[in-house]
Design an enzyme around this catalytic site. Structure first.
Site, PDB file in Angstrom:
ATOM      1  CG  ASP A  53      24.195  19.881   7.550  1.00  0.00           C
ATOM      2  OD1 ASP A  53      23.070  20.327   7.743  1.00  0.00           O
ATOM      3  OD2 ASP A  53      25.238  20.546   7.767  1.00  0.00           O
ATOM      4  CB  ALA A  55      30.407  15.427   4.168  1.00  0.00           C
ATOM      5  CG  ASP A  57      24.545  13.654   9.211  1.00  0.00           C
ATOM      6  OD1 ASP A  57      24.938  14.246  10.231  1.00  0.00           O
ATOM      7  OD2 ASP A  57      23.476  13.911   8.627  1.00  0.00           O
ATOM      8  CB  SER A 102      10.096  26.478  28.769  1.00  0.00           C
ATOM      9  OG  SER A 102       9.512  25.272  29.142  1.00  0.00           O
ATOM     10  CD  GLU A 133       4.586  39.938  28.723  1.00  0.00           C
ATOM     11  OE1 GLU A 133       5.555  39.271  28.314  1.00  0.00           O
ATOM     12  OE2 GLU A 133       4.449  40.294  29.910  1.00  0.00           O
ATOM     13  CE  LYS A 135       6.381  30.913  22.894  1.00  0.00           C
ATOM     14  NZ  LYS A 135       7.691  30.844  22.253  1.00  0.00           N
ATOM     15  CG  ASP A 137      10.935  32.449  16.928  1.00  0.00           C
ATOM     16  OD1 ASP A 137      11.495  31.739  17.785  1.00  0.00           O
ATOM     17  OD2 ASP A 137      10.695  32.059  15.777  1.00  0.00           O
ATOM     18  CD  GLU A 194      13.013  35.345  23.502  1.00  0.00           C
ATOM     19  OE1 GLU A 194      12.899  35.189  24.736  1.00  0.00           O
ATOM     20  OE2 GLU A 194      12.836  34.423  22.690  1.00  0.00           O
ATOM     21  CE1 TYR A 246      10.734  36.414  28.804  1.00  0.00           C
ATOM     22  CE2 TYR A 246      11.036  37.565  26.721  1.00  0.00           C
ATOM     23  CZ  TYR A 246      11.278  36.470  27.535  1.00  0.00           C
ATOM     24  OH  TYR A 246      12.062  35.450  27.084  1.00  0.00           O
ATOM     25  CE  LYS A 310       4.998  36.536  30.382  1.00  0.00           C
ATOM     26  NZ  LYS A 310       6.160  37.431  30.409  1.00  0.00           N
ATOM     27  CE  LYS A 334       4.946  27.317  19.494  1.00  0.00           C
ATOM     28  NZ  LYS A 334       6.377  27.403  19.283  1.00  0.00           N
ATOM     29  CB  CYS A 428      28.896  25.981 -16.684  1.00  0.00           C
ATOM     30  SG  CYS A 428      28.029  27.550 -16.463  1.00  0.00           S
ATOM     31  CB  CYS A 431      29.924  29.373 -20.091  1.00  0.00           C
ATOM     32  SG  CYS A 431      30.775  28.613 -18.710  1.00  0.00           S
ATOM     33  CB  CYS A 444      30.941  27.669 -13.539  1.00  0.00           C
ATOM     34  SG  CYS A 444      31.524  28.239 -15.148  1.00  0.00           S
ATOM     35  CB  CYS A 450      30.813  31.832 -16.967  1.00  0.00           C
ATOM     36  SG  CYS A 450      29.165  31.258 -16.543  1.00  0.00           S
TER      37      CYS A 450
HETATM   38  S1  IVH Z   1       7.851  34.495  29.959  1.00  0.00           S
HETATM   39  C1  IVH Z   1       7.995  31.646  33.282  1.00  0.00           C
HETATM   40  N1  IVH Z   1       7.307  36.125  28.017  1.00  0.00           N
HETATM   41  O1  IVH Z   1       9.259  31.763  24.943  1.00  0.00           O
HETATM   42  C2  IVH Z   1       7.724  32.312  32.033  1.00  0.00           C
HETATM   43  N2  IVH Z   1       8.622  34.206  27.519  1.00  0.00           N
HETATM   44  O2  IVH Z   1       9.276  28.529  26.364  1.00  0.00           O
HETATM   45  C3  IVH Z   1       8.948  32.537  31.322  1.00  0.00           C
HETATM   46  N3  IVH Z   1       9.349  34.075  25.192  1.00  0.00           N
HETATM   47  O3  IVH Z   1      12.186  30.459  25.826  1.00  0.00           O
HETATM   48  C4  IVH Z   1       8.865  33.087  30.008  1.00  0.00           C
HETATM   49  N4  IVH Z   1       8.381  35.918  24.521  1.00  0.00           N
HETATM   50  O4  IVH Z   1      12.254  32.884  25.882  1.00  0.00           O
HETATM   51  C5  IVH Z   1       7.928  34.980  28.358  1.00  0.00           C
HETATM   52  N5  IVH Z   1       6.763  37.670  26.389  1.00  0.00           N
HETATM   53  C6  IVH Z   1       7.380  36.553  26.751  1.00  0.00           C
HETATM   54  C7  IVH Z   1       8.112  35.777  25.831  1.00  0.00           C
HETATM   55  C8  IVH Z   1       8.715  34.599  26.257  1.00  0.00           C
HETATM   56  C9  IVH Z   1       9.124  34.895  24.165  1.00  0.00           C
HETATM   57  C10 IVH Z   1      10.115  32.819  25.070  1.00  0.00           C
HETATM   58  C11 IVH Z   1      10.988  32.470  26.212  1.00  0.00           C
HETATM   59  C12 IVH Z   1      10.979  30.968  26.268  1.00  0.00           C
HETATM   60  C13 IVH Z   1       9.905  30.586  25.310  1.00  0.00           C
HETATM   61  C14 IVH Z   1       8.855  29.735  25.965  1.00  0.00           C
END
Ligand code: IVH
Length: 684
Positions: A53, A55, A57, A102, A133, A135, A137, A194, A246, A310, A334, A428, A431, A444, A450
């Site tokens: 990275d 190099a 940059d 989002s 639900e 969340k 990742d 997801e 979801y 939700k 979160k 090294c 060795c 090495c 070695c």
């Molecule tokens: S609902 C309008 N439900 O979290 C609501 N999102 O910015 C739309 N994510 O990129 C999202 N688990 O990909 C929803 N159970 C879940 C989720 C979820 C993960 C992600 C989603 C989004 C980020 C939130």
């Protein structure tokens, strides 16, 4: 491209821009543009960066520098003009069916209480008020079905437009190509879900990339993003990806009574939802749910980084509406990041089995997200310099993607005297051979003379992905090498039970067990043997690819670089490494010794004829000798296709124990029905 000086081994320093003539500047800018673009592609698309990275940059900044010194020579299409955008031109851009919003998120209780109060005050939305639900990742995607048929898949992108990843996502087993159930199927539906890579799957991908000396992904989320945007969908197919759904972005000819009803319906149609989804109405219930998931987080096979709350009432969602890019009816709570502060005690250098030296940070042990961390990799010298960490510094440690500990950053301590900055040793540490530089790596060159490399090779030879000699791990390998009992891999087959008994921690019985494990396992298939040899760039996967392509050891040993390069996935540097290995006199001797000592390398059958080409299979009920996945893979490896429901296209239905309604449907449609033994015969 080969003559572009900034592609292979870019310089660390440049002459001052004023000293260049216009012509020289123009040439250099042109070469830099080409090189930056090339390295971008290597990084983003091929997931195989050729330079560090730092190099990269430097090249990028040099180009910016020349552009500001000679603005009239700057090109509009210069890579400096598109910082932040990812050059994945080869993936088609697609507009989403509906904007992919989002989520607003918070870490503290108070914001969640406010959200709850606001929802309560905005109307009487009935009970249960919320669906809670996990969340996830991972990577958010949109999937479109028309008349129940899978049509396309796109990444979230900027929310309005994403990249078409249909071909890749289609390879994920848990994605239905046809929605199940014939009742209540909407004529059109765009769903949101997801894509996730399991933690164990990530470990495999990580190990494989390290073995093949490719840049590794920092965490499962990055790995998913990298994998699904690969241009070769075959490379996606063998990764353990999965999807949880979801939300529904748009539906025609269908509606849901509530969000809960929606999730149930998605599941019914075969669009997987997660059974951790739950009802809740009060703040206490929300808090309990978050605590429950936080407690279970370590044990879940997929990454989550919080919970999502939700509103269950769908009409209520419309009433509440949205902000610029997030809805007012949902909120993410979160988990605190898995980051802790500790002190770096020392930086040591570790010599891997392929001779690559890795700086490793030794830390004051610290608890990060339920695990004690006392070491963290620093990758290479430039990485240490970029992070500017030195012994005695205070550092932030994160467990990237839940799995691998990493140093996030240094915490400045004004006024405190710091130790000297780190640099790689010239020799090294094991060795004493003079080290060499290869791009970002320090190597090495001593190979098996070695001891660190020999020990690493021996351990790798015995590991599960290679010959699988159960009790031969790190400690045993260390002793065998230290005591001079093994100088080269075949020596393992010359050791007696008594010699094993002399090792620390061994008694008669355990020594006999180790001896047996070595000798009972002397017939090795070519792919296993190849992987076990520890050839640079050849891990488990490449070993399988090469073994399948050449069939037996002799053919492979005689292959030229161009023979090898003809094979898909064998990149030039891998081909060169294989040829180089077999040409080395020392290695030829080793192979002869293996043979003499009774190690037999079994040929691997070459790609079978595609006997099931064009045939579609549907499985129902449980098979005794195959998991569903294995059975599907078997069909696919012979060119057939596995579908999830019976239709006019189905050629065979394979019925195991307790078959479901698919069997009745097959009978109705007059589709040929196979039991497990018929199926086995057909595969043969
Ligand atoms: S609902 C309008 N439900 O979290 C609501 N999102 O910015 C739309 N994510 O990129 C999202 N688990 O990909 C929803 N159970 C879940 C989720 C979820 C993960 C992600 C989603 C989004 C980020 C939130």
């Amino acid at each position: 491209m080969a003559e572009n000086p900034y592609i292979g081994n870019p310089p660390a320093k440049f002459e001052p821009p004023e000293s260049l003539s216009r012509k020289e500047a123009e040439n250099q800018m042109h070469e830099l543009e080409e090189a930056v673009e090339y390295h971008n592609v290597q990084y983003y698309i091929k997931n195989n960066p050729r330079i560090s990275d730092a190099a990269f940059d430097r090249l990028f900044h040099r180009l910016q520098e020349l552009e500001s010194e000679f603005p009239d020579l700057a090109s509009e299409s210069s890579p400096t003009q598109r910082i932040g955008t990812v050059p994945v031109d080869a993936l088609k851009k697609v507009k989403h069916e509906s904007i992919m919003l989002s989520l607003d998120s918070a870490l503290e209780n108070e914001k969640i209480r406010d959200f709850h109060r606001h929802i309560q005050a905005s109307g009487d939305w009935g009970k249960p008020l919320y669906v809670l639900e996990p969340k996830w990742d991972g990577l958010s995607i949109e999937v479109v079905y028309e008349q129940g048929e899978f049509m396309r898949d796109t990444t979230r992108g900027d929310g309005r437009t994403g990249e078409d990843i249909t071909k890749n996502i289609k390879t994920i087993q848990t994605l239905p190509l046809r929605l199940q159930s014939d009742v209540n199927l909407p004529s059109f539906i765009a769903v949101r879900g997801e894509v996730l890579l399991s933690k164990s799957g990530f470990q495999d991908v990580y190990r494989r990339r390290v073995e093949e000396n490719q840049a590794s992904f920092a965490n499962p989320r990055n790995a998913v993003a990298g994998i699904v945007r690969q241009l070769d969908s075959r490379q996606v197919a063998d990764k353990p990806l999965t999807i949880f759904f979801y939300e529904v972005l748009r539906i025609e000819d269908g509606q849901f009574a509530s969000h809960w009803d929606k999730l149930n319906r998605l599941q019914e149609w075969g669009l997987r939802t997660h059974n951790l989804n739950q009802h809740g109405s009060t703040f206490d219930e929300i808090e309990d749910y978050r605590q429950k998931l936080s407690d279970q987080r370590e044990d879940l096979d997929f990454e989550i980084d919080g919970i999502v709350i939700k509103l269950n009432h769908l009409q209520g969602r419309n009433t509440l509406g949205k902000r610029q890019c997030s809805p007012r009816w949902a909120m993410a709570w979160k988990f605190p990041p898995k980051k802790e502060v500790t002190r770096l005690k020392d930086i040591v250098v570790q010599v891997g089995r392929t001779g690559i030296l890795t700086p490793v940070a030794l830390l004051e042990p610290v608890h990060v997200g339920g695990v004690t961390v006392s070491r963290a990799t620093l990758h290479n010298e430039e990485e240490v310099q970029k992070k500017d960490v030195r012994p005695e510094d205070k550092v932030r440690v994160i467990r990237a993607g839940d799995v691998i500990p990493e140093i996030h950053s240094r915490i400045k301590e004004p006024g405190k005297k710091r130790t000297k900055h780190f640099s790689m040793p010239a020799k090294c540490p094991v060795c004493q051979t003079k080290l060499v530089r290869e791009g970002a790596y320090t190597l090495c060159p001593a190979g098996l003379s070695c001891k660190a490399q020999l020990k690493g090779r021996l351990e790798h030879y015995a590991s599960r992905s290679a010959v699988n000699i159960d009790t031969l791990g790190d400690k045993v390998a260390q002793q065998l090498v230290e005591r001079g009992m093994v100088h080269s891999l075949p020596d393992l087959y010359t050791l007696s039970v008594e010699e094993f008994e002399s090792l620390e921690g061994f008694a008669k019985k355990s020594a006999q067990k180790l001896f047996d494990a070595i000798h009972e396992n002397k017939t090795l298939s070519l792919d296993i043997f190849l992987c076990a040899l520890g050839i640079r760039h050849v891990g488990e996967h490449i070993a399988r690819v090469a073994a399948r392509a050449f069939g037996d050891l002799d053919s492979l040993a005689q292959a030229s670089v161009s023979d090898l390069e003809r094979i898909d996935e064998i990149e030039p540097e891998i081909a060169e490494s294989i040829v180089h290995f077999f040409q080395e006199k020392e290695n030829q001797k080793i192979l002869k010794r293996f043979e003499k000592l009774g190690v037999h390398v079994k040929p691997v059958s070459q790609p079978s004829k595609k006997t099931l080409s064009g045939k579609t299979f549907v499985f129902t009920g449980a098979l005794s000798r195959y998991t569903r996945k294995k059975a599907q893979q078997a069909v696919e490896s012979l060119g057939g296709r596995a579908a999830s429901s019976v239709s006019g296209q189905t050629d065979y239905v394979v019925a195991g124990e307790d078959p479901g309604s698919k069997l009745d449907k097959a009978k109705e449609e007059g589709v040929e029905i196979l039991d497990e033994s018929d199926f086995k015969k057909l595969l043969k």
